[in-house]
Write an enzyme that holds these catalytic residues in place. Structure first.
Site, PDB file in Angstrom:
ATOM      1  N   ARG A 151     -11.981  77.711  -5.074  1.00  0.00           N
ATOM      2  CA  ARG A 151     -12.545  78.008  -6.387  1.00  0.00           C
ATOM      3  C   ARG A 151     -11.924  79.291  -6.928  1.00  0.00           C
ATOM      4  NH1 ARG A 151     -16.901  76.806  -2.879  1.00  0.00           N
ATOM      5  NH2 ARG A 151     -18.048  74.901  -3.434  1.00  0.00           N
ATOM      6  N   LYS A 175     -19.541  79.760  -1.761  1.00  0.00           N
ATOM      7  CA  LYS A 175     -20.888  79.881  -2.312  1.00  0.00           C
ATOM      8  C   LYS A 175     -21.883  80.206  -1.205  1.00  0.00           C
ATOM      9  CE  LYS A 175     -20.398  76.812  -6.322  1.00  0.00           C
ATOM     10  NZ  LYS A 175     -20.892  75.577  -6.979  1.00  0.00           N
ATOM     11  N   HIS A 250     -10.123  75.114 -12.424  1.00  0.00           N
ATOM     12  CA  HIS A 250     -10.826  74.222 -11.504  1.00  0.00           C
ATOM     13  C   HIS A 250     -10.153  72.856 -11.384  1.00  0.00           C
ATOM     14  CE1 HIS A 250     -14.447  74.300  -9.065  1.00  0.00           C
ATOM     15  NE2 HIS A 250     -14.669  73.032  -9.366  1.00  0.00           N
ATOM     16  N   ARG A 253      -8.454  72.317  -8.121  1.00  0.00           N
ATOM     17  CA  ARG A 253      -9.348  71.948  -7.021  1.00  0.00           C
ATOM     18  C   ARG A 253      -9.605  70.440  -7.040  1.00  0.00           C
ATOM     19  NH1 ARG A 253     -13.282  74.145  -3.544  1.00  0.00           N
ATOM     20  NH2 ARG A 253     -15.351  73.193  -3.617  1.00  0.00           N
ATOM     21  N   HIS A 276     -17.949  71.829   0.612  1.00  0.00           N
ATOM     22  CA  HIS A 276     -19.113  71.139   0.071  1.00  0.00           C
ATOM     23  C   HIS A 276     -20.197  71.027   1.135  1.00  0.00           C
ATOM     24  CE1 HIS A 276     -16.608  68.901  -3.222  1.00  0.00           C
ATOM     25  NE2 HIS A 276     -16.994  70.097  -3.605  1.00  0.00           N
ATOM     26  N   TYR A 285     -14.594  62.127  -5.601  1.00  0.00           N
ATOM     27  CA  TYR A 285     -13.140  62.077  -5.694  1.00  0.00           C
ATOM     28  C   TYR A 285     -12.566  60.756  -5.215  1.00  0.00           C
ATOM     29  CZ  TYR A 285     -13.550  67.047  -6.543  1.00  0.00           C
ATOM     30  OH  TYR A 285     -13.882  68.261  -7.077  1.00  0.00           O
TER      31      TYR A 285
END
Length: 304
Positions: A151, A175, A250, A253, A276, A285
């Site tokens: 990110r 995150k 982004h 990514r 994730h 995806y």
């Protein structure tokens, strides 16, 4: 629709004064409910809200889908209007029960992420001017975005001591302050190493060392690059490559994940690289490039 005018007006008054809905929302609710109540009167011959059943509402929603070609969001708004109206009617004693309470809102379809194809990626990565220090840095940034799938916030926060190029990995802080090791390919690694060894020292300013906090990517004044700086670098490269679709940081990514999966990568491996928490997030995806799926089916299925 004169039969239900009083009930509708009382509900709209309630929605405006008690629920605090905006004027635009009131107008939308009014239009939705007038169409619904007209259907009940003229198609179902109803003159009392107590006579409305779940089947009547389902029939109306089917009518909407057949005749109005509504989007999922418009259908959801209609359902919300009907549910709220019948709840109000029950509370006010206009009907004995709420027939709409079992109607479920449709799930919003996940919007598939935009991706760059390999040719577009190659075009963008080849635009930085390697005769200039900033161009060498920008090349390293673009290669890092596409080569690791990190990110923008992870890239701007990347520090020198998290580069483990001797084993081909970068330690990323994602995150929730969660750490993960992301493999980095030879091309991206060479671009980053070249920048760190030859260009970063030119940008580094001892007076700003505390502010930069050992960050890998610096601006020419010695400060850490911001998200907006990365945005501008990506926009400049996309424009130079004459990419017609919207390009933003982004998208690298999204492209990283898509190209890995198209190449046969394991879904859980890609989940780990992206950081994730749930594999459900990564699964989107697998649906991006439908033409790729057709190509695989045509190539490998005996009856294709």
């Amino acid at each position: 629709m004169e039969k239900f005018t009083r009930e509708l007006n009382l509900y709209l008054q309630f929605a405006k004064l008690e629920k605090g809905l905006s004027e635009n929302s009131i107008i939308s609710y009014k239009n939705d409910l007038e169409r619904y109540l007209d259907y009940l009167v003229f198609e179902k011959k109803l003159n009392d809200l107590s006579g409305v059943s779940l089947n009547h509402i389902e029939d109306f929603l089917g009518y909407l889908l057949d005749s109005e070609c509504l989007s999922a969001s418009s259908l959801a708004r209609n359902i919300s209007s009907i549910r709220s109206f019948h709840e109000f009617a029950t509370i006010e004693g206009f009907s004995h029960a709420n027939p709409a309470e079992l109607i479920e809102l449709p799930k919003k379809a996940k919007k598939l992420p935009e991706v760059l194809n390999p040719i577009e990626v190659e075009a963008i990565l080849s635009t930085p001017n390697l005769e200039k220090p900033a161009g060498i840095r920008d090349k390293a940034i673009l290669e890092c975005l596409y080569g690791t799938g990190m990110r923008v916030s992870e890239l701007t926060g990347l520090e020198i001591d998290r580069l483990f190029f001797e084993i081909g990995f970068i330690r990323v802080i994602g995150k929730g302050n969660k750490e993960r090791l992301v493999p980095v390919g030879e091309i991206a690694q060479e671009a980053i190493e070249h920048y760190v060894e030859h260009i970063r020292p030119l940008f580094y300013k001892p007076s700003k060392a505390d502010k930069a906090k050992n960050r890998v990517f610096l601006n020419q004044r010695g400060g850490a690059l911001t998200r907006m700086s990365i945005w501008n670098i990506v926009q400049k490269a996309a424009k130079a490559a004459d990419i017609q679709k919207p390009v933003y940081p982004h998208i690298f990514r999204h492209s990283f994940a898509t190209h890995l999966l198209e190449g046969g990568a394991d879904l859980r491996a890609v989940q780990e690289m992206l950081g994730h928490a749930s594999i459900n997030t990564t699964e989107i995806y697998t649906h991006v490039d439908r033409s790729f799926l057709h190509q695989v089916h045509k190539e490998f299925h005996p009856r294709a």
